[in-house]
Design a protein around this motif. Structure first.
Motif, PDB file in Angstrom:
ATOM      1  N   SER A   1      -9.453 163.680  73.349  1.00 21.88           N
ATOM      2  CA  SER A   1      -9.165 165.100  73.561  1.00 21.88           C
ATOM      3  C   SER A   1      -9.536 165.566  74.961  1.00 21.88           C
ATOM      4  N   SER A   2     -10.573 164.954  75.536  1.00 20.59           N
ATOM      5  CA  SER A   2     -11.074 165.413  76.824  1.00 20.59           C
ATOM      6  C   SER A   2     -10.321 164.833  78.024  1.00 20.59           C
ATOM      7  N   ASP A   3      -9.446 163.864  77.776  1.00 19.94           N
ATOM      8  CA  ASP A   3      -8.691 163.217  78.851  1.00 19.94           C
ATOM      9  C   ASP A   3      -7.209 163.543  78.662  1.00 19.94           C
ATOM     10  N   ALA A   4      -6.697 164.463  79.475  1.00 16.40           N
ATOM     11  CA  ALA A   4      -5.332 164.949  79.290  1.00 16.40           C
ATOM     12  C   ALA A   4      -4.302 163.824  79.371  1.00 16.40           C
ATOM     13  N   GLU A   5      -4.490 162.905  80.310  1.00 20.60           N
ATOM     14  CA  GLU A   5      -3.519 161.811  80.467  1.00 20.60           C
ATOM     15  C   GLU A   5      -3.543 160.887  79.253  1.00 20.60           C
ATOM     16  N   LEU A   6      -4.739 160.523  78.817  1.00 17.26           N
ATOM     17  CA  LEU A   6      -4.870 159.655  77.650  1.00 17.26           C
ATOM     18  C   LEU A   6      -4.312 160.342  76.413  1.00 17.26           C
ATOM     19  N   ARG A   7      -4.659 161.599  76.234  1.00 16.31           N
ATOM     20  CA  ARG A   7      -4.176 162.354  75.084  1.00 16.31           C
ATOM     21  C   ARG A   7      -2.651 162.434  75.089  1.00 16.31           C
ATOM     22  N   GLY A   8      -2.084 162.602  76.277  1.00 12.79           N
ATOM     23  CA  GLY A   8      -0.638 162.682  76.388  1.00 12.79           C
ATOM     24  C   GLY A   8       0.047 161.411  75.939  1.00 12.79           C
ATOM     25  N   VAL A   9      -0.513 160.262  76.313  1.00 22.61           N
ATOM     26  CA  VAL A   9       0.069 158.972  75.912  1.00 22.61           C
ATOM     27  C   VAL A   9      -0.072 158.771  74.406  1.00 22.61           C
ATOM     28  N   ILE A  10      -1.265 159.037  73.879  1.00 20.25           N
ATOM     29  CA  ILE A  10      -1.519 158.810  72.454  1.00 20.25           C
ATOM     30  C   ILE A  10      -0.653 159.715  71.583  1.00 20.25           C
ATOM     31  N   SER A  11      -0.376 160.929  72.059  1.00 20.23           N
ATOM     32  CA  SER A  11       0.405 161.883  71.262  1.00 20.23           C
ATOM     33  C   SER A  11       1.909 161.780  71.498  1.00 20.23           C
ATOM     34  N   ASP A  12       2.322 160.938  72.434  1.00 20.13           N
ATOM     35  CA  ASP A  12       3.741 160.808  72.784  1.00 20.13           C
ATOM     36  C   ASP A  12       4.468 159.979  71.727  1.00 20.13           C
ATOM     37  N   ARG A  13       5.379 160.607  71.021  1.00 18.76           N
ATOM     38  CA  ARG A  13       6.139 159.911  69.972  1.00 18.76           C
ATOM     39  C   ARG A  13       7.052 158.833  70.557  1.00 18.76           C
ATOM     40  N   GLY A  14       7.312 158.916  71.846  1.00 16.55           N
ATOM     41  CA  GLY A  14       8.175 157.927  72.471  1.00 16.55           C
ATOM     42  C   GLY A  14       7.466 156.638  72.832  1.00 16.55           C
ATOM     43  N   VAL A  15       6.140 156.639  72.770  1.00 11.86           N
ATOM     44  CA  VAL A  15       5.358 155.431  73.044  1.00 11.86           C
ATOM     45  C   VAL A  15       5.163 154.675  71.736  1.00 11.86           C
ATOM     46  N   SER A  16       5.447 153.393  71.749  1.00 13.31           N
ATOM     47  CA  SER A  16       5.397 152.603  70.520  1.00 13.31           C
ATOM     48  C   SER A  16       3.974 152.483  69.987  1.00 13.31           C
ATOM     49  N   ALA A  17       3.886 152.244  68.683  1.00 10.36           N
ATOM     50  CA  ALA A  17       2.578 152.053  68.050  1.00 10.36           C
ATOM     51  C   ALA A  17       1.861 150.850  68.641  1.00 10.36           C
ATOM     52  N   ASP A  18       2.619 149.810  68.973  1.00  9.96           N
ATOM     53  CA  ASP A  18       2.008 148.612  69.561  1.00  9.96           C
ATOM     54  C   ASP A  18       1.398 148.925  70.928  1.00  9.96           C
ATOM     55  N   ALA A  19       2.091 149.748  71.723  1.00  7.78           N
ATOM     56  CA  ALA A  19       1.576 150.110  73.044  1.00  7.78           C
ATOM     57  C   ALA A  19       0.303 150.950  72.917  1.00  7.78           C
ATOM     58  N   LYS A  20       0.291 151.863  71.957  1.00  7.98           N
ATOM     59  CA  LYS A  20      -0.908 152.677  71.732  1.00  7.98           C
ATOM     60  C   LYS A  20      -2.059 151.811  71.240  1.00  7.98           C
ATOM     61  N   ARG A  21      -1.737 150.859  70.381  1.00 10.17           N
ATOM     62  CA  ARG A  21      -2.763 149.936  69.869  1.00 10.17           C
ATOM     63  C   ARG A  21      -3.379 149.149  71.016  1.00 10.17           C
ATOM     64  N   SER A  22      -2.542 148.651  71.905  1.00 10.08           N
ATOM     65  CA  SER A  22      -3.032 147.878  73.045  1.00 10.08           C
ATOM     66  C   SER A  22      -3.893 148.746  73.962  1.00 10.08           C
ATOM     67  N   LEU A  23      -3.459 149.976  74.191  1.00 14.39           N
ATOM     68  CA  LEU A  23      -4.210 150.888  75.054  1.00 14.39           C
ATOM     69  C   LEU A  23      -5.593 151.180  74.478  1.00 14.39           C
ATOM     70  N   LEU A  24      -5.641 151.523  73.206  1.00 11.18           N
ATOM     71  CA  LEU A  24      -6.924 151.854  72.580  1.00 11.18           C
ATOM     72  C   LEU A  24      -7.831 150.631  72.483  1.00 11.18           C
ATOM     73  N   THR A  25      -7.233 149.480  72.226  1.00  9.29           N
ATOM     74  CA  THR A  25      -8.040 148.257  72.144  1.00  9.29           C
ATOM     75  C   THR A  25      -8.665 147.947  73.502  1.00  9.29           C
ATOM     76  N   ASN A  26      -7.881 148.046  74.565  1.00  7.47           N
ATOM     77  CA  ASN A  26      -8.419 147.787  75.905  1.00  7.47           C
ATOM     78  C   ASN A  26      -9.494 148.798  76.288  1.00  7.47           C
ATOM     79  N   LEU A  27      -9.304 150.022  75.840  1.00 10.63           N
ATOM     80  CA  LEU A  27     -10.236 151.098  76.192  1.00 10.63           C
ATOM     81  C   LEU A  27     -11.543 151.009  75.400  1.00 10.63           C
ATOM     82  N   LEU A  28     -11.446 150.634  74.119  1.00 10.41           N
ATOM     83  CA  LEU A  28     -12.596 150.757  73.227  1.00 10.41           C
ATOM     84  C   LEU A  28     -13.239 149.433  72.814  1.00 10.41           C
ATOM     85  N   ASP A  29     -12.535 148.328  72.999  1.00 11.90           N
ATOM     86  CA  ASP A  29     -13.058 147.040  72.538  1.00 11.90           C
ATOM     87  C   ASP A  29     -14.407 146.733  73.197  1.00 11.90           C
ATOM     88  N   GLY A  30     -15.381 146.419  72.378  1.00 11.64           N
ATOM     89  CA  GLY A  30     -16.715 146.123  72.878  1.00 11.64           C
ATOM     90  C   GLY A  30     -17.588 147.346  73.050  1.00 11.64           C
TER      91      GLY A  30
END
Length: 270
Positions: A132-161
Motif C-alpha cells: 500500500s505504501s509503494d505506489a509503483e508496486l501497488r500499481g503493478v499488483i493491482s493491474d489486471r493486465g499483469v499476469s498472475a505468474d508475473a505478480k507471483r514472481s515479483l512478490l517472490t523476489n521481493l519477499l523471499d527470505g
C-alpha cells in the motif's frame, strides 16, 4: 467488503474445512495444490457448472474430480475437492471461493501447529502495508493486465527470505485478487488466521513504539470491549499527536489529538 457465505454454501464450507483440519500435514504444499485447483476450475466455467450442478449425483462429480485432477494433485487435495463437490453451493463461484478458503486454512493450520500463528498474522499485515505504501508496486499488483505468474514472481523476489513461506503463499494468492483488491483479499486472509483462535485483528496507530506493558493493557481493554481475544497490528505514525487510533473491522475509534484538532478546525470554519 468481506464475502460471507450463507445457507447451503456455509454448511458445505464447514464440511470442507473439517477435511482440511483432518489432513495430517497441512501447509504450503497442500495450499499450493488447492490454489492451483481453484485457478483451473475458475478457468473452465463448464467444469465448474458441472461440479456444482445439484441435479448431478455426488459420486459422479467426485469421479470427475479424480479423473481431471488425480494425476496432478495429492491424495489430501483430492479428498478436499471431493468433499467440496459433494456439497451444495448457492452459486458456482462459491465452490472456488470455498476451495480458496480451504487453501488459506491449510496455511493457517500449519502455522498454528508450528506455534507461528502470531508471526503469520503480523507478517500478513506488514506485507499489506508494504504494498500500500509503494505506489509503483501497488500499481503493478493491482493491474489486471499483469499476469498472475508475473505478480507471483515479483512478490517472490521481493519477499523471499524476508517473510515465512506461509506469509509468502498468502501474499501470492491475494495478488490473484479473485474476491477484490489485493489489500482487501490479504486482509481477509489475515482475518481467517485470527479466526482460528477466535480472535479479532486490531489496527493501532500511535505516535511512538508501545512497550510490552502498554500493549498488554491495550489488548486487555480491547478484549473486554469486544468479548474476544485481540491481536494488535501496530503502526507507529509520527503524524499522530497524542492519543491512539484503533480500527477493528469496519469500526474506527480515533482518539488522536491530530484528529481532534482537525475536527475543531472544521467546526470553526463553519
Amino acid at each position: 467488503m468481506k464475502h460471507q457465505m450463507r445457507g447451503v454454501s456455509a454448511v458445505s464450507l464447514t464440511d470442507v474445512l473439517a477435511v482440511v483440519d483432518g489432513v495430517s500435514k497441512p501447509g504450503a504444499d497442500l495450499s499450493a495444490e488447492l490454489f492451483a485447483a481453484v485457478a483451473a476450475i475458475d478457468g473452465a466455467p463448464a467444469l465448474r457448472r458441472i461440479l456444482t450442478d445439484p441435479s448431478t449425483d455426488a459420486a459422479a462429480k467426485q469421479g470427475l474430480v479424480s479423473s481431471v485432477f488425480g494425476a496432478k494433485l495429492g491424495a489430501a487435495s483430492i479428498s478436499i475437492l471431493q468433499a467440496a463437490v459433494a456439497g451444495r453451493w448457492n452459486s458456482p463461484r462459491d465452490l472456488t471461493d470455498g476451495l480458496e478458503t480451504a487453501g488459506v486454512s491449510a496455511v493457517v493450520a500449519a502455522a498454528d501447529a508450528a506455534g507461528d500463528l502470531d508471526a503469520l498474522e503480523t507478517e500478513v499485515f506488514e506485507i499489506g502495508r508494504l504494498v500500500s505504501s509503494d505506489a509503483e508496486l501497488r500499481g503493478v499488483i493491482s493491474d489486471r493486465g499483469v499476469s498472475a505468474d508475473a505478480k507471483r514472481s515479483l512478490l517472490t523476489n521481493l519477499l523471499d527470505g524476508k517473510v515465512s513461506d506461509s506469509a509468502l503463499a498468502l501474499a501470492v494468492q491475494a495478488a490473484v485478487a479473485r474476491r477484490g483488491s489485493f489489500e482487501r483479499t490479504l486482509s481477509d486472509f489475515g482475518d481467517t488466521a485470527a479466526a482460528r483462535r477466535g480472535r479479532l485483528l486490531a489496527e493501532v496507530r500511535v505516535a511512538y513504539t508501545l512497550d510490552d506493558d502498554e500493549k498488554s493493557r491495550l489488548t486487555s481493554a480491547l478484549g473486554a470491549k469486544y468479548g474476544h481475544d485481540v491481536h494488535l497490528n501496530i503502526i507507529v505514525d509520527p503524524s499522530v499527536v497524542g492519543g491512539i487510533s484503533v480500527s477493528v473491522g469496519d469500526e474506527v475509534a480515533d482518539g488522536t489529538m491530530s484528529t481532534r484538532l482537525e475536527t475543531a478546525r472544521r467546526q470553526l470554519a463553519g
